[in-house]
Design a protein around this motif. Structure first.
Motif, PDB file in Angstrom:
ATOM      1  N   LEU A 139      17.923   0.920 -36.953  1.00 28.38           N
ATOM      2  CA  LEU A 139      17.796   0.275 -35.638  1.00 28.38           C
ATOM      3  C   LEU A 139      19.045  -0.517 -35.288  1.00 28.38           C
ATOM      4  CD1 LEU A 139      15.899  -0.324 -33.224  1.00 28.38           C
ATOM      5  CD2 LEU A 139      15.240  -2.405 -34.416  1.00 28.38           C
ATOM      6  N   ASP A 140      19.524  -1.345 -36.241  1.00 28.20           N
ATOM      7  CA  ASP A 140      20.718  -2.160 -36.040  1.00 28.20           C
ATOM      8  C   ASP A 140      20.556  -2.960 -34.750  1.00 28.20           C
ATOM      9  OD1 ASP A 140      23.180  -3.202 -36.647  1.00 28.20           O
ATOM     10  OD2 ASP A 140      24.308  -1.480 -35.945  1.00 28.20           O
ATOM     11  N   GLU A 141      21.627  -3.176 -34.003  1.00 21.50           N
ATOM     12  CA  GLU A 141      21.587  -3.929 -32.754  1.00 21.50           C
ATOM     13  C   GLU A 141      21.661  -3.026 -31.532  1.00 21.50           C
ATOM     14  OE1 GLU A 141      21.121  -7.117 -32.455  1.00 21.50           O
ATOM     15  OE2 GLU A 141      21.054  -7.450 -34.612  1.00 21.50           O
ATOM     16  N   ARG A 142      21.732  -1.722 -31.730  1.00 24.67           N
ATOM     17  CA  ARG A 142      21.920  -0.813 -30.599  1.00 24.67           C
ATOM     18  C   ARG A 142      20.573  -0.387 -30.029  1.00 24.67           C
ATOM     19  NH1 ARG A 142      25.302   0.956 -34.560  1.00 24.67           N
ATOM     20  NH2 ARG A 142      23.802   2.574 -35.127  1.00 24.67           N
ATOM     21  N   PRO A 143      20.403  -0.453 -28.720  1.00 24.91           N
ATOM     22  CA  PRO A 143      19.157   0.005 -28.120  1.00 24.91           C
ATOM     23  C   PRO A 143      18.945   1.493 -28.374  1.00 24.91           C
ATOM     24  CG  PRO A 143      20.431  -1.297 -26.544  1.00 24.91           C
ATOM     25  CD  PRO A 143      21.325  -1.011 -27.713  1.00 24.91           C
ATOM     26  N   ARG A 144      17.690   1.847 -28.650  1.00 20.92           N
ATOM     27  CA  ARG A 144      17.357   3.253 -28.827  1.00 20.92           C
ATOM     28  C   ARG A 144      16.965   3.854 -27.478  1.00 20.92           C
ATOM     29  NH1 ARG A 144      13.195   3.394 -33.760  1.00 20.92           N
ATOM     30  NH2 ARG A 144      12.082   1.973 -32.398  1.00 20.92           N
ATOM     31  N   ASP A 145      16.673   5.146 -27.483  1.00 16.73           N
ATOM     32  CA  ASP A 145      16.310   5.819 -26.238  1.00 16.73           C
ATOM     33  C   ASP A 145      15.064   5.208 -25.607  1.00 16.73           C
ATOM     34  OD1 ASP A 145      18.447   7.525 -26.523  1.00 16.73           O
ATOM     35  OD2 ASP A 145      17.280   9.110 -27.493  1.00 16.73           O
ATOM     36  N   ASP A 146      14.167   4.670 -26.452  1.00 16.50           N
ATOM     37  CA  ASP A 146      12.938   4.077 -25.917  1.00 16.50           C
ATOM     38  C   ASP A 146      13.090   2.589 -25.608  1.00 16.50           C
ATOM     39  OD1 ASP A 146      13.110   3.016 -28.408  1.00 16.50           O
ATOM     40  OD2 ASP A 146      11.179   3.757 -29.136  1.00 16.50           O
ATOM     41  N   ASN A 147      14.333   2.078 -25.727  1.00 17.14           N
ATOM     42  CA  ASN A 147      14.648   0.679 -25.403  1.00 17.14           C
ATOM     43  C   ASN A 147      14.020  -0.329 -26.365  1.00 17.14           C
ATOM     44  OD1 ASN A 147      16.329   1.106 -23.157  1.00 17.14           O
ATOM     45  ND2 ASN A 147      14.534   1.412 -21.853  1.00 17.14           N
ATOM     46  N   SER A 148      13.430   0.128 -27.475  1.00 13.64           N
ATOM     47  CA  SER A 148      12.822  -0.815 -28.408  1.00 13.64           C
ATOM     48  C   SER A 148      13.867  -1.686 -29.077  1.00 13.64           C
ATOM     49  CB  SER A 148      11.995  -0.062 -29.466  1.00 13.64           C
ATOM     50  OG  SER A 148      12.795   0.906 -30.122  1.00 13.64           O
ATOM     51  N   GLY A 149      15.061  -1.137 -29.317  1.00 16.28           N
ATOM     52  CA  GLY A 149      16.133  -1.937 -29.904  1.00 16.28           C
ATOM     53  C   GLY A 149      16.524  -3.092 -29.012  1.00 16.28           C
ATOM     54  N   PHE A 150      16.483  -2.857 -27.692  1.00 12.55           N
ATOM     55  CA  PHE A 150      16.808  -3.912 -26.736  1.00 12.55           C
ATOM     56  C   PHE A 150      15.813  -5.056 -26.853  1.00 12.55           C
ATOM     57  CE2 PHE A 150      16.313  -5.783 -22.482  1.00 12.55           C
ATOM     58  CZ  PHE A 150      17.602  -6.249 -22.290  1.00 12.55           C
ATOM     59  N   GLY A 151      14.528  -4.720 -27.020  1.00 10.89           N
ATOM     60  CA  GLY A 151      13.497  -5.745 -27.162  1.00 10.89           C
ATOM     61  C   GLY A 151      13.717  -6.588 -28.398  1.00 10.89           C
ATOM     62  N   MET A 152      14.092  -5.963 -29.498  1.00 20.82           N
ATOM     63  CA  MET A 152      14.374  -6.698 -30.733  1.00 20.82           C
ATOM     64  C   MET A 152      15.573  -7.620 -30.547  1.00 20.82           C
ATOM     65  SD  MET A 152      12.114  -5.960 -32.979  1.00 20.82           S
ATOM     66  CE  MET A 152      10.849  -4.721 -33.266  1.00 20.82           C
ATOM     67  N   SER A 153      16.585  -7.131 -29.865  1.00 23.08           N
ATOM     68  CA  SER A 153      17.774  -7.957 -29.618  1.00 23.08           C
ATOM     69  C   SER A 153      17.427  -9.181 -28.782  1.00 23.08           C
ATOM     70  CB  SER A 153      18.857  -7.133 -28.908  1.00 23.08           C
ATOM     71  OG  SER A 153      19.298  -6.072 -29.719  1.00 23.08           O
ATOM     72  N   MET A 154      16.549  -9.001 -27.793  1.00 20.75           N
ATOM     73  CA  MET A 154      16.133 -10.127 -26.954  1.00 20.75           C
ATOM     74  C   MET A 154      15.402 -11.168 -27.776  1.00 20.75           C
ATOM     75  SD  MET A 154      17.218  -9.953 -23.919  1.00 20.75           S
ATOM     76  CE  MET A 154      16.194 -11.308 -23.332  1.00 20.75           C
ATOM     77  N   MET A 155      14.538 -10.723 -28.683  1.00 18.01           N
ATOM     78  CA  MET A 155      13.821 -11.671 -29.541  1.00 18.01           C
ATOM     79  C   MET A 155      14.781 -12.447 -30.422  1.00 18.01           C
ATOM     80  SD  MET A 155      10.220 -10.116 -30.849  1.00 18.01           S
ATOM     81  CE  MET A 155      10.877  -8.503 -31.260  1.00 18.01           C
ATOM     82  N   LYS A 156      15.742 -11.736 -31.013  1.00 22.99           N
ATOM     83  CA  LYS A 156      16.725 -12.402 -31.875  1.00 22.99           C
ATOM     84  C   LYS A 156      17.537 -13.423 -31.087  1.00 22.99           C
ATOM     85  CE  LYS A 156      17.220  -8.604 -35.187  1.00 22.99           C
ATOM     86  NZ  LYS A 156      18.145  -7.596 -35.769  1.00 22.99           N
ATOM     87  N   GLU A 157      17.842 -13.087 -29.843  1.00 24.72           N
ATOM     88  CA  GLU A 157      18.605 -14.008 -29.003  1.00 24.72           C
ATOM     89  C   GLU A 157      17.799 -15.275 -28.715  1.00 24.72           C
ATOM     90  OE1 GLU A 157      21.801 -15.500 -26.880  1.00 24.72           O
ATOM     91  OE2 GLU A 157      21.677 -13.739 -28.191  1.00 24.72           O
ATOM     92  N   ARG A 158      16.505 -15.117 -28.454  1.00 28.08           N
ATOM     93  CA  ARG A 158      15.645 -16.273 -28.189  1.00 28.08           C
ATOM     94  C   ARG A 158      15.539 -17.153 -29.438  1.00 28.08           C
ATOM     95  NH1 ARG A 158      12.990 -15.288 -23.286  1.00 28.08           N
ATOM     96  NH2 ARG A 158      12.606 -13.098 -22.792  1.00 28.08           N
TER      97      ARG A 158
END
Length: 208
Positions: A158-177
Motif C-alpha cells: 500500500l505504502d503512501e500511494r493511492p490505489r485505483d480504489d482510492n483506499s490508499g488516499f483514505g489511509m494517508s488522510m488518517m495518518k495526516e490527522r
C-alpha cells in the motif's frame, strides 16, 4: 463524512447560488413581459433555495457536529456510526472503555473524523460483515481501535500511494490527522483476514 467532502459540497453550493443569481436576473426581465413565466421561475427559485439551505446545514454539521457541544464526544461518535451503519448496511459495534472526560474541541473532532474515515474506508473497500470501534479513556492517553473482518490488504504494498480504489488516499488522510494530533498510528492488515487500526493520543488534558 471529512474536509474533502465539505470542499466538494461548498463548490456545489456556490454553483447553485450562482444559478440563483441568473434566475433572479431573468425574473427581473420577465416581471413585465411575461408575469406567468416569472412566477414559475420564482417558484423554482424558492424550491432550489430551500435545498441549498438544507445542504448548507449538512455542510456545517460535517465541519463541526452540533451534538459534540451538547452531548459530548462519545454520543456524537455513536450517532455518526449509526448513520454510517445505516447507509453502508454494515454492522458497526462501538464500545467505550474507561471514564470519559472532556477534551478540547479540536481533539475530539479530529478523533471523530479519524474513526469516521476508518469505518468509511472499510465499508467502501473491504466489504466487511462487522466493524469493531473502541474508544478507551486512560489517565494521560486516548486509544482508538477500529478493526474489521473485511478483505484486508498488503500494508507493505500500500505504502503512501493511492490505489485505483482510492483506499490508499483514505489511509494517508488518517495518518495526516494523527500527525496533526502529535499521536501515533499502527495499521495491521492481511489479505483475507481484515484490518486493525490502532491510534494512540497521549497526554490529553481534560478541559477546565
Amino acid at each position: 463524512v471529512g474536509s474533502e467532502m465539505c470542499i466538494r459540497d461548498s463548490d456545489s453550493t456556490v454553483q447553485n447560488l450562482t444559478a440563483m443569481v441568473h434566475m433572479a436576473e431573468l425574473c427581473s426581465k420577465l416581471v413585465d413581459m411575461d408575469p406567468i413565466r416569472c412566477k414559475l421561475e420564482l417558484s423554482k427559485m424558492i424550491k432550489n433555495l430551500r435545498e441549498i439551505i438544507d445542504d448548507t446545514r449538512k455542510m456545517i454539521y460535517n465541519l463541526r457536529p452540533m451534538s459534540f457541544d451538547d452531548i459530548g464526544l462519545d454520543i456524537t461518535i455513536e450517532r455518526t456510526l449509526d448513520k454510517l451503519e445505516a447507509t453502508g448496511t454494515k454492522k458497526i459495534h462501538f464500545v467505550v472503555e474507561g471514564t470519559p472526560y472532556q477534551l478540547k474541541p479540536i481533539i475530539g473532532i479530529t478523533l471523530l473524523r479519524i474513526i469516521q474515515e476508518a469505518c468509511s474506508n472499510a465499508i467502501c473497500h473491504a466489504n466487511p460483515t462487522l466493524i469493531h470501534v473502541l474508544l478507551r479513556y486512560e489517565q494521560g492517553a486516548i486509544t482508538v481501535i477500529v478493526e474489521d473482518d473485511g478483505t484486508g490488504f498488503d500494508v507493505h504494498i500500500l505504502d503512501e500511494r493511492p490505489r485505483d480504489d482510492n483506499s490508499g488516499f483514505g489511509m494517508s488522510m488518517m495518518k495526516e490527522r494523527v500527525y496533526l494530533l502529535s499521536g501515533s498510528i499502527q495499521i495491521d492488515s492481511k489479505i483475507g483476514v481484515g484490518t486493525k487500526i490502532c491510534l494512540l493520543y497521549t497526554s490529553p488534558s481534560p478541559r477546565d
